[in-house]
Write a protein that holds these residues in place. Structure first.
Motif, PDB file in Angstrom:
ATOM      1  N   LEU A   1     -21.011  57.297  32.373  1.00  0.00           N
ATOM      2  CA  LEU A   1     -21.750  58.522  32.661  1.00  0.00           C
ATOM      3  C   LEU A   1     -22.722  58.820  31.522  1.00  0.00           C
ATOM      4  N   GLN A   2     -23.942  59.251  31.871  1.00  0.00           N
ATOM      5  CA  GLN A   2     -24.935  59.602  30.856  1.00  0.00           C
ATOM      6  C   GLN A   2     -25.369  61.053  31.056  1.00  0.00           C
ATOM      7  N   TYR A   3     -25.554  61.766  29.935  1.00  0.00           N
ATOM      8  CA  TYR A   3     -25.999  63.151  30.052  1.00  0.00           C
ATOM      9  C   TYR A   3     -26.875  63.550  28.872  1.00  0.00           C
ATOM     10  N   GLN A   4     -27.736  64.506  29.137  1.00  0.00           N
ATOM     11  CA  GLN A   4     -28.596  65.121  28.123  1.00  0.00           C
ATOM     12  C   GLN A   4     -28.342  66.629  28.163  1.00  0.00           C
ATOM     13  N   VAL A   5     -28.003  67.221  27.020  1.00  0.00           N
ATOM     14  CA  VAL A   5     -27.752  68.656  26.955  1.00  0.00           C
ATOM     15  C   VAL A   5     -29.092  69.385  26.877  1.00  0.00           C
ATOM     16  N   VAL A   6     -29.373  70.177  27.890  1.00  0.00           N
ATOM     17  CA  VAL A   6     -30.591  71.001  27.910  1.00  0.00           C
ATOM     18  C   VAL A   6     -30.293  72.354  27.273  1.00  0.00           C
ATOM     19  N   GLU A   7     -29.161  72.941  27.652  1.00  0.00           N
ATOM     20  CA  GLU A   7     -28.710  74.206  27.066  1.00  0.00           C
ATOM     21  C   GLU A   7     -27.210  74.118  26.829  1.00  0.00           C
ATOM     22  N   GLU A   8     -26.764  74.580  25.661  1.00  0.00           N
ATOM     23  CA  GLU A   8     -25.334  74.616  25.349  1.00  0.00           C
ATOM     24  C   GLU A   8     -24.705  75.839  26.019  1.00  0.00           C
TER      25      GLU A   8
ATOM     26  N   PHE B   1     -32.087  50.261  34.145  1.00  0.00           N
ATOM     27  CA  PHE B   1     -32.407  51.669  33.912  1.00  0.00           C
ATOM     28  C   PHE B   1     -31.413  52.315  32.961  1.00  0.00           C
ATOM     29  N   LEU B   2     -30.124  52.115  33.206  1.00  0.00           N
ATOM     30  CA  LEU B   2     -29.099  52.779  32.407  1.00  0.00           C
ATOM     31  C   LEU B   2     -29.120  52.294  30.958  1.00  0.00           C
ATOM     32  N   GLU B   3     -29.432  51.020  30.747  1.00  0.00           N
ATOM     33  CA  GLU B   3     -29.548  50.515  29.380  1.00  0.00           C
ATOM     34  C   GLU B   3     -30.699  51.195  28.646  1.00  0.00           C
ATOM     35  N   GLU B   4     -31.845  51.306  29.311  1.00  0.00           N
ATOM     36  CA  GLU B   4     -33.009  51.942  28.692  1.00  0.00           C
ATOM     37  C   GLU B   4     -32.767  53.437  28.488  1.00  0.00           C
ATOM     38  N   ASN B   5     -32.202  54.089  29.493  1.00  0.00           N
ATOM     39  CA  ASN B   5     -31.967  55.528  29.403  1.00  0.00           C
ATOM     40  C   ASN B   5     -30.933  55.844  28.329  1.00  0.00           C
ATOM     41  N   GLY B   6     -29.897  55.014  28.249  1.00  0.00           N
ATOM     42  CA  GLY B   6     -28.838  55.240  27.270  1.00  0.00           C
ATOM     43  C   GLY B   6     -29.287  55.025  25.838  1.00  0.00           C
ATOM     44  N   ALA B   7     -30.391  54.309  25.649  1.00  0.00           N
ATOM     45  CA  ALA B   7     -30.900  54.062  24.299  1.00  0.00           C
ATOM     46  C   ALA B   7     -31.669  55.257  23.744  1.00  0.00           C
ATOM     47  N   ARG B   8     -31.961  56.256  24.581  1.00  0.00           N
ATOM     48  CA  ARG B   8     -32.665  57.454  24.112  1.00  0.00           C
ATOM     49  C   ARG B   8     -31.760  58.262  23.188  1.00  0.00           C
ATOM     50  N   GLU B   9     -32.336  58.826  22.143  1.00  0.00           N
ATOM     51  CA  GLU B   9     -31.557  59.568  21.163  1.00  0.00           C
ATOM     52  C   GLU B   9     -30.901  60.818  21.738  1.00  0.00           C
ATOM     53  N   ASP B  10     -31.531  61.422  22.742  1.00  0.00           N
ATOM     54  CA  ASP B  10     -31.001  62.668  23.296  1.00  0.00           C
ATOM     55  C   ASP B  10     -30.044  62.452  24.454  1.00  0.00           C
ATOM     56  N   VAL B  11     -29.704  61.202  24.764  1.00  0.00           N
ATOM     57  CA  VAL B  11     -28.809  60.900  25.876  1.00  0.00           C
ATOM     58  C   VAL B  11     -27.493  60.360  25.327  1.00  0.00           C
ATOM     59  N   THR B  12     -26.395  60.920  25.814  1.00  0.00           N
ATOM     60  CA  THR B  12     -25.053  60.480  25.444  1.00  0.00           C
ATOM     61  C   THR B  12     -24.451  59.685  26.597  1.00  0.00           C
ATOM     62  N   THR B  13     -23.835  58.548  26.281  1.00  0.00           N
ATOM     63  CA  THR B  13     -23.159  57.727  27.280  1.00  0.00           C
ATOM     64  C   THR B  13     -21.662  57.750  27.006  1.00  0.00           C
ATOM     65  N   THR B  14     -20.875  58.121  27.997  1.00  0.00           N
ATOM     66  CA  THR B  14     -19.425  58.180  27.834  1.00  0.00           C
ATOM     67  C   THR B  14     -18.818  56.795  28.080  1.00  0.00           C
ATOM     68  N   ASP B  15     -17.511  56.692  27.852  1.00  0.00           N
ATOM     69  CA  ASP B  15     -16.830  55.403  28.041  1.00  0.00           C
ATOM     70  C   ASP B  15     -16.907  54.917  29.488  1.00  0.00           C
ATOM     71  N   SER B  16     -16.986  55.852  30.426  1.00  0.00           N
ATOM     72  CA  SER B  16     -17.038  55.468  31.842  1.00  0.00           C
ATOM     73  C   SER B  16     -18.417  54.976  32.265  1.00  0.00           C
TER      74      SER B  16
END
Length: 208
Positions: free
Chosen positions: A105-112, A88-103
């Motif tokens: 952790l994955q996140y998508q910014v909805v609102e700045e 799951f994390l490999e597929e999710n992390g490949a999305r353009e709108d998802v950022t993966t940190t060194d640890s």
């Protein structure tokens, strides 16, 4: 879980209190077993265990062997969950709108947001909703209708990292690998071992 039907569809008449309670117990056990995808359920062995207790016979397996079998099943389930998480994390992390940190952790910014990010020792107020990957909601300040306040360093590692990257007014969707959450021990009945947790987090304010 897999097992051939034990009885014909019409089954016993279930007319007495005892038979109805017995049937209810069977339903409860069956429902619990159906939730365990890793167990290839052996109905004959199950019935034999009940029959041996009813007959007062000596158990066919000692307690050490039974405990070892449960541990082996748990280990198999844990390995399967970790494999599922990795995929799951490999597929999710490949999305353009998802950022993966060194640890991881994955996140998508909805609102700045705007302003400063909180420090580890700060207290923050947030709205959030936590879900498993199957969309089961296990905790939600949004459903309660009241935001939550807590110190950044008082929550799981994945939350700590995400909060320290956010600014007030920000709303993120976050995926937390199990090693940054509750790991192999899980948390209560709601969060099983090695679960990836999916949160919607809105940082309302930094309070101190």
């Amino acid at each position: 879980m897999s097992a051939a039907p034990l009885l014909a569809q019409d089954g016993p008449p279930l007319e007495s209190v005892d038979s109805r309670v017995s049937y209810g117990l069977g339903l409860q056990i069956g429902e619990n077993l159906a939730q365990n995808d890793e167990l290839e359920f052996d109905l004959d062995a199950f019935v034999q265990g009940i029959a041996d207790v009813e007959a007062g016979a000596d158990p066919r397996l000692d307690q050490e062997t039974i405990v070892a079998a449960f541990e082996a099943l748990n280990a198999r389930a844990s390995e399967a969950k970790l494999s599922e998480n990795t995929e799951f994390l490999e597929e999710n992390g490949a999305r353009e709108d998802v950022t993966t940190t060194d640890s991881g952790l994955q996140y998508q910014v909805v609102e700045e947001g705007t302003g400063e990010t909180p420090a580890e020792t700060d207290t923050v107020t947030v709205h959030y909703e936590g879900r498993l990957l199957d969309e089961t909601v296990f905790d939600s300040s949004i459903e309660r209708g009241e935001p939550a306040s807590f110190p950044v360093n008082g929550v799981i590692r994945g939350w700590q990292e995400a909060l320290q990257l956010m600014k007030p007014g920000a709303k993120w969707e976050v995926w937390i690998p199990s090693e940054l959450a509750y790991g192999p021990q899980g948390a209560g009945q709601a969060i099983g071992p090695n679960e990836v947790l999916n949160f919607t987090i809105e940082l309302i304010s930094i309070d101190s």
